[in-house]
Design a protein around this motif. Structure first.
Motif, short mmCIF file in Angstrom:
data_model
loop_
_atom_site.label_atom_id
_atom_site.label_comp_id
_atom_site.label_asym_id
_atom_site.label_seq_id
_atom_site.Cartn_x
_atom_site.Cartn_y
_atom_site.Cartn_z
N VAL A 111 45.30 30.61 35.10
CA VAL A 111 44.45 31.39 34.20
C VAL A 111 43.00 31.32 34.66
CG1 VAL A 111 43.50 31.48 31.86
CG2 VAL A 111 45.96 31.28 32.21
N ALA A 112 42.57 30.14 35.09
CA ALA A 112 41.20 30.00 35.59
C ALA A 112 40.98 30.91 36.80
CB ALA A 112 40.92 28.55 35.94
N PHE A 113 41.97 30.97 37.69
CA PHE A 113 41.86 31.84 38.87
C PHE A 113 41.84 33.31 38.46
CE2 PHE A 113 43.93 28.57 41.96
CZ PHE A 113 42.81 27.78 41.85
N GLN A 114 42.53 33.65 37.37
CA GLN A 114 42.56 35.05 36.93
C GLN A 114 41.17 35.56 36.58
OE1 GLN A 114 45.39 35.70 33.75
NE2 GLN A 114 46.94 34.41 34.72
N SER A 115 40.27 34.67 36.19
CA SER A 115 38.93 35.12 35.80
C SER A 115 38.19 35.73 36.97
CB SER A 115 38.13 33.94 35.23
OG SER A 115 37.90 32.94 36.23
N VAL A 116 38.53 35.33 38.21
CA VAL A 116 37.85 35.88 39.39
C VAL A 116 38.13 37.37 39.52
CG1 VAL A 116 37.60 35.67 41.90
CG2 VAL A 116 37.99 33.63 40.51
N VAL A 150 38.04 24.95 27.13
CA VAL A 150 37.86 26.06 26.20
C VAL A 150 37.41 27.31 26.96
CG1 VAL A 150 36.56 26.89 24.18
CG2 VAL A 150 37.27 24.50 24.32
N TYR A 151 36.70 27.10 28.09
CA TYR A 151 36.18 28.21 28.89
C TYR A 151 36.56 28.02 30.36
CZ TYR A 151 32.99 28.69 24.87
OH TYR A 151 32.46 28.82 23.62
N THR A 152 36.58 29.13 31.06
CA THR A 152 36.62 29.10 32.52
C THR A 152 35.38 29.86 33.02
OG1 THR A 152 37.84 29.73 34.51
CG2 THR A 152 38.09 31.16 32.61
N TYR A 153 34.75 29.30 34.04
CA TYR A 153 33.49 29.84 34.56
C TYR A 153 33.65 30.02 36.06
CZ TYR A 153 28.43 30.08 35.52
OH TYR A 153 27.18 30.47 35.93
N ALA A 154 33.28 31.18 36.58
CA ALA A 154 33.46 31.47 38.00
C ALA A 154 32.17 32.05 38.57
CB ALA A 154 34.61 32.45 38.22
N ILE A 155 31.84 31.61 39.79
CA ILE A 155 30.67 32.10 40.51
C ILE A 155 31.15 32.71 41.82
CG2 ILE A 155 28.45 31.52 41.56
CD1 ILE A 155 28.28 29.14 39.72
N LEU A 156 30.80 33.97 42.06
CA LEU A 156 31.22 34.68 43.27
C LEU A 156 30.27 34.37 44.41
CD1 LEU A 156 33.27 36.82 44.33
CD2 LEU A 156 31.56 38.55 43.77
N HIS A 157 30.82 34.05 45.58
CA HIS A 157 29.99 33.83 46.76
C HIS A 157 29.48 35.18 47.28
CE1 HIS A 157 31.84 29.68 47.99
NE2 HIS A 157 31.62 29.77 46.69
N PRO A 158 28.30 35.19 47.90
CA PRO A 158 27.85 36.43 48.55
C PRO A 158 28.83 36.84 49.64
CG PRO A 158 26.04 34.86 48.34
CD PRO A 158 27.29 34.12 47.98
N PRO A 159 29.10 38.13 49.79
CA PRO A 159 30.07 38.56 50.82
C PRO A 159 29.57 38.25 52.21
CG PRO A 159 28.90 40.45 49.88
CD PRO A 159 28.53 39.27 49.05
N LEU A 167 37.38 37.99 48.67
CA LEU A 167 36.51 37.50 47.62
C LEU A 167 36.59 35.97 47.63
CD1 LEU A 167 37.41 39.84 44.60
CD2 LEU A 167 35.38 39.96 46.04
N THR A 168 35.44 35.32 47.61
CA THR A 168 35.40 33.86 47.58
C THR A 168 34.59 33.42 46.36
OG1 THR A 168 35.48 33.76 49.99
CG2 THR A 168 34.82 31.76 48.84
N ALA A 169 35.12 32.47 45.62
CA ALA A 169 34.46 32.06 44.38
C ALA A 169 34.71 30.58 44.12
CB ALA A 169 34.95 32.90 43.20
N ASP A 170 33.83 30.00 43.31
CA ASP A 170 34.03 28.66 42.77
C ASP A 170 34.40 28.82 41.29
OD1 ASP A 170 33.25 27.60 45.22
OD2 ASP A 170 31.15 27.46 44.61
#
Length: 244
Positions: A111-116, A150-159, A167-170
């Protein structure tokens, strides 16, 4: 993996096929989560450039070839601000009782990965219906009990140059106060080629009914004439059978 009872041209068993590799390490008790710039939840929600409801998010994922059934839909409300997204967790009822049984429940991590996938809503460099699948993960660290998430938080890396199909994210699991419980860094989603995405429907078994001619009706069973012994009340079922 390796096929069972399959040999190559020389008669030797087919070699094992490596799908993934990784290293497991036990961290120190005083290890600190790598993410220190997580904004306050309320502030992030207030500054959000766009919001997405659960139904809208999974409708978008289905358009990208990722059709999740109700038992796998664990994302709730989503807020996006720049290169980051914050989403509430709305796990299926069947998953919640199982969370304490795992160090990190696979459904929770999925589910956390789905946020990306939220970034595909506005990613103009990607095809509108292209399918993306996770292919690599740099590290996964667990700091506190993830079942408190309670939350999932994702940050997208610059391409990166020449990597427009990735797509690469933390990705982070946060508790009610926004503290990091688990961190998945360097998650890579790779776009499938058009022919690979088209073949997804052929990777699973399906029921295919084959028409068959009806068999010839069997000859009725005939009994030979003879004497029968009927046991029963004279005025009940026995009398009815005797009259036939």
């Amino acid at each position: 993996s390796r096929p069972v009872n399959v040999e190559d041209a020389s008669g030797s068993p087919v070699a094992w096929l490596l799908h993934a590799r990784g290293t497991v390490r036990i961290g120190t008790a005083d290890g600190e989560p790598p993410l220190t710039q997580v904004p306050a939840v309320a502030a992030f929600q207030g500054d959000a450039e766009a919001t997405f409801a659960k139904a809208d998010h999974y409708q978008m994922m289905a358009a990208h070839g990722l059709d999740y059934g109700a038992s796998f839909q664990g994302i709730g409300q989503i807020w996006r601000c720049g290169m980051a997204v914050l989403a509430t967790l709305d796990l299926p009822e069947a998953v919640t009782p199982e969370l304490p049984c795992y160090q990190l429940h696979p459904a929770l991590l999925d589910v956390a990965f789905q946020s990306v996938a939220t970034f595909l809503h506005t990613a103009t460099t990607h095809a509108a219906t292209a399918t993306y699948l996770p292919v690599a993960l740099q590290s996964l660290q667990v700091y506190q009990a993830p079942q408190q998430a309670v939350y999932t938080y994702a940050i997208l890396h610059p391409p990166q140059t020449g990597m427009t199909q990735r797509l690469t994210a933390d990705v982070y699991l946060l508790d009610q106060e926004g503290r990091t419980l688990a961190a998945a860094q360097g998650l890579v989603l790779q776009q499938l080629a058009a022919d690979e995405a088209a073949d997804l429907d052929h990777c699973l078994y399906q029921v295919a009914w084959q028409p068959q001619p009806l068999p010839e009706p069997a000859a009725p069973l005939r009994t030979k004439a003879g004497h029968w012994l009927i046991i029963g009340a004279a005025d009940g079922l026995g009398a009815v059978v005797a009259s036939q």
